[in-house]
Scaffold this motif. Structure first.
Motif, PDB file in Angstrom:
ATOM      1  N   LEU A 202       5.779  -0.257  -4.797  1.00 25.45           N
ATOM      2  CA  LEU A 202       4.478  -0.472  -4.156  1.00 25.45           C
ATOM      3  C   LEU A 202       3.442   0.248  -5.001  1.00 25.45           C
ATOM      4  O   LEU A 202       3.520   1.466  -5.184  1.00 25.45           O
ATOM      5  CB  LEU A 202       4.489   0.095  -2.737  1.00 25.45           C
ATOM      6  CG  LEU A 202       3.146   0.084  -1.982  1.00 25.45           C
ATOM      7  CD1 LEU A 202       2.742  -1.344  -1.636  1.00 25.45           C
ATOM      8  CD2 LEU A 202       3.216   0.933  -0.720  1.00 25.45           C
ATOM      9  N   VAL A 204      -0.088   1.772  -5.384  1.00 23.70           N
ATOM     10  CA  VAL A 204      -1.155   2.275  -4.514  1.00 23.70           C
ATOM     11  C   VAL A 204      -2.351   2.625  -5.393  1.00 23.70           C
ATOM     12  O   VAL A 204      -2.291   3.548  -6.205  1.00 23.70           O
ATOM     13  CB  VAL A 204      -0.697   3.516  -3.721  1.00 23.70           C
ATOM     14  CG1 VAL A 204      -1.850   4.070  -2.890  1.00 23.70           C
ATOM     15  CG2 VAL A 204       0.482   3.172  -2.827  1.00 23.70           C
ATOM     16  N   LYS A 223      -3.883  -6.036  -9.656  1.00 19.92           N
ATOM     17  CA  LYS A 223      -3.343  -7.192  -8.930  1.00 19.92           C
ATOM     18  C   LYS A 223      -2.906  -8.288  -9.900  1.00 19.92           C
ATOM     19  O   LYS A 223      -1.817  -8.860  -9.777  1.00 19.92           O
ATOM     20  CB  LYS A 223      -4.422  -7.729  -7.971  1.00 19.92           C
ATOM     21  CG  LYS A 223      -3.876  -8.583  -6.830  1.00 19.92           C
ATOM     22  CD  LYS A 223      -4.994  -9.062  -5.916  1.00 19.92           C
ATOM     23  CE  LYS A 223      -5.528  -7.961  -5.030  1.00 19.92           C
ATOM     24  NZ  LYS A 223      -6.549  -8.432  -4.072  1.00 19.92           N
ATOM     25  N   GLY A 232       4.587  -4.814  -4.349  1.00 24.06           N
ATOM     26  CA  GLY A 232       3.546  -4.728  -3.340  1.00 24.06           C
ATOM     27  C   GLY A 232       2.328  -3.993  -3.889  1.00 24.06           C
ATOM     28  O   GLY A 232       2.420  -3.281  -4.889  1.00 24.06           O
ATOM     29  N   LEU A 234      -1.419  -1.943  -2.385  1.00 21.56           N
ATOM     30  CA  LEU A 234      -2.466  -1.633  -1.412  1.00 21.56           C
ATOM     31  C   LEU A 234      -3.431  -0.649  -2.046  1.00 21.56           C
ATOM     32  O   LEU A 234      -3.105   0.032  -3.017  1.00 21.56           O
ATOM     33  CB  LEU A 234      -1.898  -1.121  -0.089  1.00 21.56           C
ATOM     34  CG  LEU A 234      -1.187   0.214   0.018  1.00 21.56           C
ATOM     35  CD1 LEU A 234      -2.184   1.359   0.164  1.00 21.56           C
ATOM     36  CD2 LEU A 234      -0.304   0.221   1.268  1.00 21.56           C
ATOM     37  N   LEU A 236      -6.431   2.437  -1.208  1.00 18.68           N
ATOM     38  CA  LEU A 236      -6.968   3.384  -0.234  1.00 18.68           C
ATOM     39  C   LEU A 236      -7.736   4.462  -0.993  1.00 18.68           C
ATOM     40  O   LEU A 236      -7.584   4.610  -2.203  1.00 18.68           O
ATOM     41  CB  LEU A 236      -5.846   3.997   0.616  1.00 18.68           C
ATOM     42  CG  LEU A 236      -4.628   4.609  -0.096  1.00 18.68           C
ATOM     43  CD1 LEU A 236      -4.932   6.001  -0.612  1.00 18.68           C
ATOM     44  CD2 LEU A 236      -3.440   4.683   0.862  1.00 18.68           C
ATOM     45  N   GLY A 266      -5.540   4.853   5.650  1.00 17.52           N
ATOM     46  CA  GLY A 266      -4.765   4.340   4.524  1.00 17.52           C
ATOM     47  C   GLY A 266      -3.346   4.851   4.533  1.00 17.52           C
ATOM     48  O   GLY A 266      -2.401   4.136   4.162  1.00 17.52           O
ATOM     49  N   LYS A 269      -1.249   2.680   6.712  1.00  9.89           N
ATOM     50  CA  LYS A 269      -0.894   1.432   6.007  1.00  9.89           C
ATOM     51  C   LYS A 269       0.211   1.681   4.994  1.00  9.89           C
ATOM     52  O   LYS A 269       1.127   0.879   4.833  1.00  9.89           O
ATOM     53  CB  LYS A 269      -2.128   0.860   5.282  1.00  9.89           C
ATOM     54  CG  LYS A 269      -3.122   0.161   6.177  1.00  9.89           C
ATOM     55  CD  LYS A 269      -4.102  -0.697   5.395  1.00  9.89           C
ATOM     56  CE  LYS A 269      -5.064   0.133   4.584  1.00  9.89           C
ATOM     57  NZ  LYS A 269      -6.121  -0.662   3.936  1.00  9.89           N
ATOM     58  N   LEU A 270       0.116   2.820   4.305  1.00 11.35           N
ATOM     59  CA  LEU A 270       1.101   3.136   3.269  1.00 11.35           C
ATOM     60  C   LEU A 270       2.490   3.331   3.874  1.00 11.35           C
ATOM     61  O   LEU A 270       3.487   2.833   3.351  1.00 11.35           O
ATOM     62  CB  LEU A 270       0.678   4.387   2.506  1.00 11.35           C
ATOM     63  CG  LEU A 270       1.443   4.662   1.208  1.00 11.35           C
ATOM     64  CD1 LEU A 270       0.575   5.448   0.233  1.00 11.35           C
ATOM     65  CD2 LEU A 270       2.722   5.446   1.438  1.00 11.35           C
ATOM     66  N   SER A 273       3.885   0.039   4.833  1.00 12.53           N
ATOM     67  CA  SER A 273       4.249  -0.712   3.627  1.00 12.53           C
ATOM     68  C   SER A 273       5.533  -0.178   3.011  1.00 12.53           C
ATOM     69  O   SER A 273       6.374  -0.943   2.528  1.00 12.53           O
ATOM     70  CB  SER A 273       3.115  -0.644   2.587  1.00 12.53           C
ATOM     71  OG  SER A 273       1.943  -1.234   3.086  1.00 12.53           O
TER      72      SER A 273
END
Length: 364
Positions: A202, A204, A223, A232, A234, A236, A266, A269-270, A273
């Motif tokens: 993931l 971040v 991205k 993944g 995300l 923050l 955040g 969310k982390l 995730s």
């Protein structure tokens, strides 16, 4: 299950870990406990658990958890033992997934180790060190397989083809998780190697405060760069997470988030995730003494789920009584669920669904 946080110095990694490792940064109800200074058991925020608590009114509530490890010591040359490289690589090998923090904000007051902000270069720095270590593993394995392949061993010949492909891809700076193998080949030959760049990841992106809601150009670059990597992402603002950390009450934190136009922290969310990244899901047991969330891998059978509570439950499994969370919430109690005929009896082949509320019948 364990997720490791990695990142170059001054990207916000340790601050983020400290936010996760503070009870106030999580939810109103559940504490955080530390095993060691760099390891923490972090509760998985789950509104369903809070709803069950309100309906059942138990003596205690126990949430699902994820183990988060702050992995320090990565510098260029880590794969060759530079800095704390050997320890870093040993620690990361023990994790089930990687949370890779990237600096995606400009701030002249916070020095970047390479002199400028470039998250793609930072990602590449860590990737290269991990790829070098994986290449070392693959080359050692190839030495053995080549000897067997020369004798005409069919399995070894097949494995050699896959290892040669792995070696080529790693030498081309590609992570193993981005290589397209048949599922059967991946399970039989690739997974047993426990390669670091095959672990789920993931990314971040640590952004500035004004980018906390919608991201920024750095996030877009990351991205695009990871589009083929099955990873993944995300974003923050760690600075916001740090401010939230300073607030005492749950209500204060919610007001703070509302003012910023954010629906949740955040860090919340982390954690969610990370739980998904580890391919975990939750089932519940609910009674007057305790409402509890139990963590199981997606695809777990009813006897295996029972075994998470106690091995005797799995050995002597007879059946499971199952209520869907939606039915429990809608009808409000186990008695009303039974009256409505919504409690199901499931056998050994039942695959547990996320949110199932379960009672196990067993005989040992």
């Amino acid at each position: 299950m364990k997720a490791g946080i990695v990142g170059l110095p001054n990207v916000g990694k340790s601050t983020l870990f400290n936010c996760l490792s503070n009870a106030k940064a999580q939810s109103a109800n559940f504490p955080f406990c530390t095993i060691e200074p760099n390891i923490g058991i972090v509760n998985v925020p789950d509104l369903r658990l809070e709803k069950l608590e309100a309906l059942v009114k138990p003596e205690r509530v126990l949430p699902a958890t994820v183990e988060i490890v702050d992995i320090a010591g990565l510098v260029k040359g880590a794969s060759k033992g530079e800095g704390l490289g050997n320890q870093f690589l040993a620690n990361i090998r023990e994790t089930d997934a990687i949370i890779h923090v990237l600096r995606c904000f400009d701030d002249d007051n916070i020095i970047h180790v390479d002199g400028s902000v470039n998250p793609l270069r930072d990602k590449e720095t860590i990737d290269i060190e991990l790829q070098f270590k994986d290449l070392e593993t693959v080359e050692k394995k190839l030495e053995k397989v080549n000897r067997a392949a020369r004798t005409g061993n069919k399995e070894a010949v097949k494995e050699k083809v896959l290892l040669d492909l792995l070696k080529t891809e790693l030498e081309s700076s590609n992570n193993v998780r981005s290589i397209d193998f048949k599922d059967s080949d991946r399970q039989e030959f690739i997974k047993p190697l426990q390669l670091i760049t095959d672990k789920p990841v993931l990314y971040v992106c640590n952004v500035d405060e004004k980018s906390a809601e919608n991201g920024n150009m750095y996030v877009e670059k990351v991205k695009n760069a990871i589009s083929k990597e099955q990873a993944g992402l995300l974003f923050l603002a760690v600075s916001i997470e740090s401010d939230i950390n300073e607030l005492e009450s749950f209500e204060e934190r919610q007001l703070f988030l509302d003012d910023l136009g954010l629906s949740e922290a955040g860090s919340t969310k982390l954690i969610k995730s990370a739980y998904d990244l580890l391919n975990q899901q939750t089932y519940f047991t609910a009674g007057e003494k305790e409402v509890r969330a139990w963590t199981i891998p997606v695809g777990t059978s009813a006897p295996q789920a029972a075994g998470v509570i106690h091995t005797d439950f799995e050995k002597g499994f007879i059946r499971a009584e199952v209520i869907s969370y939606q039915d429990y919430e809608q009808l409000g109690s186990e008695i009303k669920v039974k009256e409505a005929g919504k409690m199901r009896v499931e056998g050994k082949d039942y695959i547990v669904k996320d949110g199932d509320i379960m009672h196990f019948r067993f005989n040992v």
